[in-house]
Design an enzyme around this catalytic site. Structure first.
Site, PDB file in Angstrom:
ATOM      1  N   THR A  73      45.255 -43.838  17.934  1.00 24.41           N
ATOM      2  CA  THR A  73      45.657 -42.239  18.079  1.00 24.41           C
ATOM      3  C   THR A  73      46.041 -41.657  17.197  1.00 24.41           C
ATOM      4  O   THR A  73      45.990 -42.297  15.994  1.00 24.41           O
ATOM      5  CB  THR A  73      46.609 -42.251  19.136  1.00 24.41           C
ATOM      6  OG1 THR A  73      46.954 -41.056  19.576  1.00 24.41           O
ATOM      7  CG2 THR A  73      48.017 -42.626  18.319  1.00 24.41           C
TER       8      THR A  73
ATOM      9  N   VAL B 117      50.168 -35.691  26.650  1.00 26.59           N
ATOM     10  CA  VAL B 117      48.982 -35.408  25.693  1.00 26.59           C
ATOM     11  C   VAL B 117      48.508 -36.894  25.028  1.00 26.59           C
ATOM     12  O   VAL B 117      49.634 -37.720  24.962  1.00 26.59           O
ATOM     13  CB  VAL B 117      49.706 -34.661  24.420  1.00 26.59           C
ATOM     14  CG1 VAL B 117      48.437 -34.671  23.275  1.00 26.59           C
ATOM     15  CG2 VAL B 117      50.172 -33.431  25.009  1.00 26.59           C
ATOM     16  N   CYS B 118      47.418 -36.882  24.960  1.00 24.85           N
ATOM     17  CA  CYS B 118      46.679 -38.338  24.262  1.00 24.85           C
ATOM     18  C   CYS B 118      47.121 -39.525  25.195  1.00 24.85           C
ATOM     19  O   CYS B 118      46.910 -39.435  26.327  1.00 24.85           O
ATOM     20  CB  CYS B 118      47.310 -38.239  23.034  1.00 24.85           C
ATOM     21  SG  CYS B 118      46.373 -39.436  21.768  1.00 24.85           S
ATOM     22  N   THR B 119      47.403 -40.445  24.652  1.00 21.36           N
ATOM     23  CA  THR B 119      47.934 -41.656  25.469  1.00 21.36           C
ATOM     24  C   THR B 119      49.210 -41.539  26.196  1.00 21.36           C
ATOM     25  O   THR B 119      49.532 -42.624  26.630  1.00 21.36           O
ATOM     26  CB  THR B 119      47.961 -42.783  24.474  1.00 21.36           C
ATOM     27  OG1 THR B 119      49.110 -42.762  23.411  1.00 21.36           O
ATOM     28  CG2 THR B 119      46.609 -43.338  23.787  1.00 21.36           C
TER      29      THR B 119
END
Length: 259
Positions: free
Chosen positions: A18, A146-148
């Protein structure tokens, strides 16, 4: 709701990486406050809580915070298992959590950031953290990631049967491990859940959320206020258009920067 997952959550299979983006963050001592109190500002605006956990990616919480803190009368509070500084995935920077999980009972908006391998694996196996997310989610107007961070929401059982997005290198894991349909979009809304793709997509998601909460005009004004007009020097940020060599290089850089 009780949720258990039999899925293996090792560093090797959860995700390949990430993104973290450098910025300044305070690490000053946090003043004491009333226990079991949700974050409040003037009392007229939304209470927005951003969850921090060890190994999070820096822009995941700070990008949306920059946008959402401009909403009229809004209060944005960083929250973690314990008050105090929480380190990013690179360990170079920390943000200060002003409230512990035990001090927050209700939020209008919950945001769960993503992290590198270490942080994501630890968060999705932290039953106290997942239980708090489920409890807060029952009363939110919006629950976001958000993201992972979407993998953490999935581990909490909140994305079962839903569409969502995540960091591009984690998409296969999200779909194969949970009952989630991945969409390669900057952000995806499913009911009151909104998930954003990797790192910088959190800013796009936050502007969309601002429009839902305060109207398009306010969201547009916030975008201008923070001068969010991205014109990057390279057209290489879309994973669906990137070749295998560039993807591998990107993941190598992430792995080298994380601890």
């Amino acid at each position: 709701m009780t949720h258990t997952t039999p899925h293996s959550t090792t560093r090797r299979n959860v995700l390949r990486g990430t993104v973290a983006t450098a910025a300044l963050a305070a690490t000053a001592a946090v003043p004491a406050g009333a226990a079991h109190a949700a974050p409040t500002g003037s009392g007229t605006g939304p209470a927005i809580g951003i969850l921090l956990y060890d190994g999070f990616s820096l822009l995941d919480p700070t990008g949306p915070a920059e946008v959402l803190s401009r909403l009229p009368d809004a209060t944005v509070t960083m929250i973690a298992e314990r008050r105090g500084p929480v380190r990013t995935d690179t360990a170079d920077v920390a943000l200060v959590a002003e409230r512990s999980l035990d001090e927050v009972d209700r939020l209008d908006v919950l945001l769960v950031p993503g992290a590198g391998n270490r942080g994501t694996v630890a968060a999705m196996n932290n039953q106290a953290l997942l239980s708090w997310i489920r409890r807060i989610h029952r009363h939110t107007r919006w629950t976001t990631s958000v993201c992972t961070g979407s993998i953490v929401l999935a581990a909490a059982g909140l994305l079962d049967g839903r569409q969502a997005t995540t960091y591009w290198a984690s998409a296969e894991y999200l779909e194969s491990t949970f009952d989630v349909t991945y969409l390669p979009q900057r952000y995806v809304r499913s009911g009151k859940l909104i998930t954003a793709a990797g790192v910088s997509a959190g800013i796009d998601m936050a502007l969309y959320l601002a429009s839902l909460m305060a109207g398009d005009d306010t969201a547009k004004a916030i975008q201008l206020a923070v001068e969010y007009d991205p014109q990057p020097p390279f057209d290489s940020g879309n994973a669906t258009e990137a070749d295998a060599r560039l993807k591998e290089r990107a993941l190598q850089l992430l792995a080298a920067s994380q601890v």
